[in-house]
Design a protein around this motif. Sequence first.
Motif, short mmCIF file in Angstrom:
data_model
loop_
_atom_site.label_atom_id
_atom_site.label_comp_id
_atom_site.label_asym_id
_atom_site.label_seq_id
_atom_site.Cartn_x
_atom_site.Cartn_y
_atom_site.Cartn_z
N LEU A 1 -8.27 4.90 4.54
CA LEU A 1 -7.23 3.94 4.02
C LEU A 1 -6.64 3.01 3.23
O LEU A 1 -6.22 2.29 2.99
CB LEU A 1 -6.38 5.09 3.93
N ILE A 2 -6.57 3.04 5.23
CA ILE A 2 -5.97 1.59 6.23
C ILE A 2 -7.27 0.28 5.70
O ILE A 2 -6.53 -0.70 5.45
CB ILE A 2 -5.82 2.05 7.36
N GLU A 3 -8.40 0.45 5.57
CA GLU A 3 -9.36 0.00 5.46
C GLU A 3 -9.06 -1.07 4.40
O GLU A 3 -9.42 -1.95 3.87
CB GLU A 3 -11.24 0.33 5.94
N ALA A 4 -9.01 0.35 2.92
CA ALA A 4 -9.11 0.26 1.43
C ALA A 4 -7.76 -0.60 1.25
O ALA A 4 -7.92 -1.01 0.08
CB ALA A 4 -9.13 1.28 0.98
N GLY A 5 -6.64 -0.84 2.28
CA GLY A 5 -5.10 -1.40 1.74
C GLY A 5 -4.60 -0.76 1.02
O GLY A 5 -2.90 -1.04 0.29
N LEU A 6 -4.77 0.85 1.59
CA LEU A 6 -3.81 1.86 0.26
C LEU A 6 -2.68 2.16 0.98
O LEU A 6 -2.16 2.67 1.71
CB LEU A 6 -4.55 3.55 -0.30
N SER A 7 -1.27 2.39 -0.65
CA SER A 7 -0.24 2.75 0.08
C SER A 7 -0.39 3.88 0.36
O SER A 7 -0.44 4.47 -1.12
CB SER A 7 1.20 1.57 -0.07
N LYS A 8 0.99 4.52 0.67
CA LYS A 8 1.86 6.30 0.23
C LYS A 8 1.83 6.56 -1.00
O LYS A 8 1.12 7.28 -1.99
CB LYS A 8 2.43 6.54 0.89
N ILE A 9 3.31 5.83 -1.91
CA ILE A 9 2.84 5.11 -3.37
C ILE A 9 1.70 4.89 -4.45
O ILE A 9 1.36 6.20 -4.77
CB ILE A 9 3.51 3.90 -4.13
N GLU A 10 0.71 4.26 -3.47
CA GLU A 10 -0.70 4.19 -4.00
C GLU A 10 -0.84 5.54 -4.10
O GLU A 10 -2.50 6.26 -4.86
CB GLU A 10 -1.31 2.97 -3.76
N ILE A 11 -1.19 6.07 -2.84
CA ILE A 11 -1.88 7.41 -2.52
C ILE A 11 -1.79 8.60 -3.67
O ILE A 11 -1.99 9.27 -4.38
CB ILE A 11 -2.24 7.61 -1.35
N ARG A 12 -0.61 8.06 -3.41
CA ARG A 12 0.25 9.96 -4.67
C ARG A 12 0.08 9.60 -5.76
O ARG A 12 -0.05 10.34 -6.95
CB ARG A 12 1.90 9.14 -4.76
N GLU A 13 -0.36 8.59 -6.04
CA GLU A 13 -0.17 7.76 -7.83
C GLU A 13 -2.25 8.65 -7.94
O GLU A 13 -2.44 8.53 -9.16
CB GLU A 13 -0.67 6.62 -8.56
N PHE A 14 -2.34 8.02 -7.47
CA PHE A 14 -4.44 8.60 -7.41
C PHE A 14 -4.30 9.64 -7.24
O PHE A 14 -4.94 10.25 -8.20
CB PHE A 14 -5.07 7.32 -6.44
#
Length: 270
Positions: free
Chosen positions: A143-156
Amino acid sequence: MNNKLAHLINILKDIQSAVLAYSGGVDSTFLLKAMQLSDIRILAVTAASEIIPCNDLLTAKEVAGELGIRHRIIKTEELSREEFVSNTPDRCFFCKDELFKKLTDIALLEGYMFVLDGSNMDDTTDYRPGRKAAIKYKIKRPLIEAGLSKIEIREFSKQLGLSTWDKPSSPCLATRFPYGRRITKEALLRVGKAEDFLRTLGFFKVRVRDHGSIARIEVEEDEIESLLIPEKRKLITKTLKSLGFEFISLDLDGYKSGSLNRVLRDSHSL
Protein backbone atom coordinates in the motif's frame (compact mmCIF):
# COMPACT_ATOMS: atom_id res chain seq x y z
CA MET A 1 -9.97 1.19 -12.58
CA ASN A 2 -8.10 3.98 -10.81
CA ASN A 3 -4.38 4.17 -11.64
CA LYS A 4 -3.31 3.61 -8.03
CA LEU A 5 -5.48 0.52 -7.62
CA ALA A 6 -4.23 -0.85 -10.94
CA HIS A 7 -0.65 -0.13 -9.84
CA LEU A 8 -1.26 -1.98 -6.56
CA ILE A 9 -2.60 -5.04 -8.36
CA ASN A 10 0.41 -5.06 -10.69
CA ILE A 11 2.73 -4.91 -7.67
CA LEU A 12 0.90 -7.86 -6.12
CA LYS A 13 0.99 -9.93 -9.31
CA ASP A 14 4.78 -9.72 -9.24
CA ILE A 15 4.73 -10.99 -5.64
CA GLN A 16 3.01 -14.24 -6.73
CA SER A 17 2.43 -15.67 -3.21
CA ALA A 18 2.36 -14.14 0.25
CA VAL A 19 1.41 -14.40 3.89
CA LEU A 20 -0.53 -11.32 4.99
CA ALA A 21 -0.45 -9.92 8.53
CA TYR A 22 -4.23 -9.60 8.69
CA SER A 23 -5.86 -7.57 11.47
CA GLY A 24 -9.36 -7.36 10.00
CA GLY A 25 -9.07 -3.57 9.80
CA VAL A 26 -9.64 -1.21 6.87
CA ASP A 27 -6.12 -1.36 5.41
CA SER A 28 -5.38 -5.07 5.69
CA THR A 29 -8.85 -6.02 4.44
CA PHE A 30 -8.44 -3.79 1.39
CA LEU A 31 -5.01 -5.29 0.76
CA LEU A 32 -6.45 -8.79 1.17
CA LYS A 33 -9.11 -8.03 -1.45
CA ALA A 34 -6.49 -6.58 -3.81
CA MET A 35 -4.40 -9.72 -3.36
CA GLN A 36 -7.46 -11.76 -4.29
CA LEU A 37 -8.04 -9.62 -7.39
CA SER A 38 -4.42 -10.12 -8.41
CA ASP A 39 -4.96 -13.89 -8.30
CA ILE A 40 -1.91 -14.76 -6.19
CA ARG A 41 -1.57 -17.50 -3.57
CA ILE A 42 -2.65 -16.09 -0.20
CA LEU A 43 -2.62 -16.99 3.47
CA ALA A 44 -4.11 -14.41 5.85
CA VAL A 45 -2.78 -14.73 9.41
CA THR A 46 -4.27 -12.92 12.42
CA ALA A 47 -2.48 -12.58 15.75
CA ALA A 48 -4.42 -13.33 18.93
CA SER A 49 -3.19 -12.09 22.29
CA GLU A 50 -4.22 -10.00 25.27
CA ILE A 51 -3.44 -6.78 23.40
CA ILE A 52 -5.90 -7.47 20.56
CA PRO A 53 -9.57 -6.44 21.05
CA CYS A 54 -11.81 -9.52 20.83
CA ASN A 55 -14.09 -7.88 18.28
CA ASP A 56 -11.14 -7.47 15.90
CA LEU A 57 -10.52 -11.22 15.90
CA LEU A 58 -14.17 -11.88 15.13
CA THR A 59 -14.15 -9.35 12.29
CA ALA A 60 -10.98 -10.82 10.78
CA LYS A 61 -12.41 -14.34 10.85
CA GLU A 62 -15.75 -13.21 9.43
CA VAL A 63 -14.37 -11.09 6.59
CA ALA A 64 -11.77 -13.65 5.53
CA GLY A 65 -14.59 -16.20 5.41
CA GLU A 66 -16.77 -13.89 3.31
CA LEU A 67 -13.92 -13.44 0.83
CA GLY A 68 -13.14 -17.16 0.77
CA ILE A 69 -9.50 -16.61 1.77
CA ARG A 70 -7.43 -19.14 3.70
CA HIS A 71 -7.19 -17.73 7.21
CA ARG A 72 -5.29 -18.73 10.31
CA ILE A 73 -5.23 -17.35 13.85
CA ILE A 74 -1.95 -17.68 15.74
CA LYS A 75 -1.03 -16.91 19.33
CA THR A 76 1.59 -14.25 20.00
CA GLU A 77 3.32 -13.78 23.34
CA GLU A 78 4.14 -10.07 23.67
CA LEU A 79 3.51 -10.09 27.42
CA SER A 80 6.29 -12.63 27.92
CA ARG A 81 8.82 -10.05 26.70
CA GLU A 82 10.14 -7.62 29.29
CA GLU A 83 11.05 -5.17 26.51
CA PHE A 84 7.37 -4.96 25.61
CA VAL A 85 5.70 -4.84 29.03
CA SER A 86 8.13 -2.19 30.31
CA ASN A 87 6.49 0.04 27.67
CA THR A 88 9.34 2.15 26.36
CA PRO A 89 8.79 4.32 23.27
CA ASP A 90 10.16 1.39 21.22
CA ARG A 91 7.43 -0.96 22.50
CA CYS A 92 5.86 -1.37 19.06
CA PHE A 93 9.12 -2.77 17.67
CA PHE A 94 9.01 -5.73 20.04
CA CYS A 95 5.35 -6.42 19.24
CA LYS A 96 6.01 -6.42 15.49
CA ASP A 97 9.23 -8.38 15.97
CA GLU A 98 7.19 -11.11 17.69
CA LEU A 99 4.58 -11.14 14.91
CA PHE A 100 6.85 -10.85 11.89
CA LYS A 101 9.15 -13.63 13.09
CA LYS A 102 6.19 -16.01 13.34
CA LEU A 103 4.85 -14.98 9.92
CA THR A 104 8.29 -15.33 8.31
CA ASP A 105 8.62 -18.82 9.76
CA ILE A 106 5.20 -19.76 8.32
CA ALA A 107 6.13 -18.37 4.91
CA LEU A 108 9.42 -20.29 4.82
CA LEU A 109 7.85 -23.53 6.03
CA GLU A 110 4.86 -23.41 3.67
CA GLY A 111 6.47 -22.01 0.55
CA TYR A 112 5.15 -18.44 0.39
CA MET A 113 7.52 -15.98 -1.25
CA PHE A 114 6.83 -12.90 0.91
CA VAL A 115 5.23 -11.56 4.06
CA LEU A 116 3.05 -8.44 3.64
CA ASP A 117 1.48 -5.93 5.99
CA GLY A 118 -1.16 -3.24 5.46
CA SER A 119 0.75 -0.08 6.35
CA ASN A 120 -0.30 2.92 4.27
CA MET A 121 1.20 6.31 3.41
CA ASP A 122 -0.33 7.98 6.48
CA ASP A 123 1.67 5.61 8.70
CA THR A 124 4.91 7.09 7.41
CA THR A 125 4.19 10.45 9.06
CA ASP A 126 3.80 9.22 12.68
CA TYR A 127 6.21 7.63 15.14
CA ARG A 128 6.18 3.93 14.17
CA PRO A 129 8.99 1.81 15.71
CA GLY A 130 7.40 -1.23 14.07
CA ARG A 131 8.98 -0.10 10.79
CA LYS A 132 12.33 -1.31 12.12
CA ALA A 133 10.90 -4.80 12.55
CA ALA A 134 9.45 -4.69 9.04
CA ILE A 135 12.90 -3.84 7.69
CA LYS A 136 14.53 -6.56 9.82
CA TYR A 137 12.29 -9.27 8.37
CA LYS A 138 12.05 -7.78 4.84
CA ILE A 139 8.28 -7.32 5.10
CA LYS A 140 6.74 -5.91 1.92
CA ARG A 141 4.32 -2.97 2.22
CA PRO A 142 2.41 -2.76 -1.05
CA LEU A 143 0.00 0.00 0.00
CA ILE A 144 2.93 2.32 0.67
CA GLU A 145 4.63 1.24 -2.54
CA ALA A 146 1.45 2.14 -4.44
CA GLY A 147 1.23 5.52 -2.64
CA LEU A 148 -2.18 4.87 -1.06
CA SER A 149 -3.48 7.03 1.79
CA LYS A 150 -6.12 6.05 4.36
CA ILE A 151 -8.79 8.18 2.66
CA GLU A 152 -8.08 6.54 -0.69
CA ILE A 153 -8.16 3.07 0.87
CA ARG A 154 -11.55 3.75 2.45
CA GLU A 155 -12.92 4.99 -0.88
CA PHE A 156 -11.63 1.98 -2.80
CA SER A 157 -12.94 -0.34 -0.08
CA LYS A 158 -16.39 1.21 -0.45
CA GLN A 159 -16.25 0.80 -4.23
CA LEU A 160 -15.26 -2.85 -3.81
CA GLY A 161 -18.15 -3.49 -1.41
CA LEU A 162 -15.99 -4.24 1.62
CA SER A 163 -17.88 -4.04 4.92
CA THR A 164 -14.80 -2.57 6.61
CA TRP A 165 -14.69 0.59 4.49
CA ASP A 166 -15.94 2.81 7.36
CA LYS A 167 -14.60 0.74 10.27
CA PRO A 168 -12.93 2.94 12.93
CA SER A 169 -9.21 2.37 13.41
CA SER A 170 -8.48 -0.14 16.16
CA PRO A 171 -4.84 -0.25 17.21
CA CYS A 172 -3.77 -2.72 19.89
CA LEU A 173 -4.79 -2.05 23.48
CA ALA A 174 -1.18 -1.38 24.50
CA THR A 175 -1.53 2.04 22.84
CA ARG A 176 -3.81 3.10 25.72
CA PHE A 177 -0.91 3.30 28.19
CA PRO A 178 1.53 6.22 28.53
CA TYR A 179 5.14 5.24 27.87
CA GLY A 180 6.77 3.99 31.06
CA ARG A 181 3.54 2.64 32.55
CA ARG A 182 3.94 -1.12 32.79
CA ILE A 183 1.54 -3.17 30.67
CA THR A 184 -0.19 -6.06 32.43
CA LYS A 185 -2.87 -8.54 31.45
CA GLU A 186 -5.19 -7.08 34.10
CA ALA A 187 -4.73 -3.51 32.89
CA LEU A 188 -5.38 -4.52 29.27
CA LEU A 189 -8.55 -6.31 30.31
CA ARG A 190 -9.73 -3.25 32.25
CA VAL A 191 -9.20 -0.89 29.31
CA GLY A 192 -10.88 -3.32 26.92
CA LYS A 193 -13.95 -3.60 29.15
CA ALA A 194 -14.14 0.19 29.57
CA GLU A 195 -14.09 0.81 25.81
CA ASP A 196 -16.57 -1.99 25.13
CA PHE A 197 -18.96 -0.38 27.62
CA LEU A 198 -18.64 3.04 26.01
CA ARG A 199 -19.42 1.50 22.62
CA THR A 200 -22.68 0.13 24.02
CA LEU A 201 -23.61 3.78 24.63
CA GLY A 202 -22.96 4.64 20.98
CA PHE A 203 -19.40 6.00 21.16
CA PHE A 204 -17.77 3.98 18.38
CA LYS A 205 -14.58 6.01 17.92
CA VAL A 206 -13.45 5.99 21.53
CA ARG A 207 -10.29 5.51 23.57
CA VAL A 208 -9.82 5.03 27.29
CA ARG A 209 -6.25 6.05 28.12
CA ASP A 210 -5.01 4.37 31.30
CA HIS A 211 -3.07 6.73 33.57
CA GLY A 212 -3.07 4.42 36.58
CA SER A 213 -5.86 5.58 38.87
CA ILE A 214 -7.13 7.95 36.15
CA ALA A 215 -9.12 7.00 33.05
CA ARG A 216 -8.85 9.64 30.34
CA ILE A 217 -11.69 9.25 27.84
CA GLU A 218 -11.39 10.43 24.24
CA VAL A 219 -14.45 10.65 21.99
CA GLU A 220 -15.09 12.62 18.81
CA GLU A 221 -15.46 16.36 19.45
CA ASP A 222 -19.04 16.37 18.26
CA GLU A 223 -19.89 13.61 20.77
CA ILE A 224 -18.50 15.35 23.87
CA GLU A 225 -21.82 17.02 24.71
CA SER A 226 -23.58 13.66 24.47
CA LEU A 227 -21.13 12.10 26.91
CA LEU A 228 -21.73 14.95 29.36
CA ILE A 229 -25.49 14.39 29.58
CA PRO A 230 -25.89 13.98 33.38
CA GLU A 231 -27.46 10.52 33.37
CA LYS A 232 -24.94 9.18 30.88
CA ARG A 233 -21.99 10.82 32.62
CA LYS A 234 -23.00 9.33 35.98
CA LEU A 235 -23.40 5.87 34.44
CA ILE A 236 -19.97 6.09 32.80
CA THR A 237 -18.38 7.23 36.04
CA LYS A 238 -20.01 4.44 38.03
CA THR A 239 -19.05 1.75 35.51
CA LEU A 240 -15.43 2.78 35.05
CA LYS A 241 -14.95 3.11 38.80
CA SER A 242 -16.30 -0.41 39.17
CA LEU A 243 -13.46 -1.52 36.90
CA GLY A 244 -10.90 -0.05 39.30
CA PHE A 245 -10.34 3.51 38.11
CA GLU A 246 -10.53 6.10 40.90
CA PHE A 247 -10.91 9.21 38.73
CA ILE A 248 -12.69 9.54 35.40
CA SER A 249 -11.64 12.39 33.10
CA LEU A 250 -12.65 13.61 29.65
CA ASP A 251 -10.07 14.88 27.17
CA LEU A 252 -11.52 18.17 25.89
CA ASP A 253 -9.37 17.94 22.75
CA GLY A 254 -11.49 14.98 21.69
CA TYR A 255 -10.36 11.76 20.05
CA LYS A 256 -6.85 11.92 18.57
CA SER A 257 -5.21 8.89 16.99
CA GLY A 258 -1.83 8.28 18.60
CA SER A 259 -2.41 10.99 21.20
CA LEU A 260 0.14 9.47 23.59
CA ASN A 261 2.85 10.10 21.00
CA ARG A 262 2.39 13.84 21.60
CA VAL A 263 4.77 13.48 24.54
CA LEU A 264 7.48 12.29 22.17
CA ARG A 265 6.82 15.02 19.63
CA ASP A 266 6.78 17.72 22.32
CA SER A 267 10.07 16.49 23.82
CA HIS A 268 11.72 16.48 20.39
CA SER A 269 10.62 20.09 19.79
CA LEU A 270 12.28 21.44 22.92
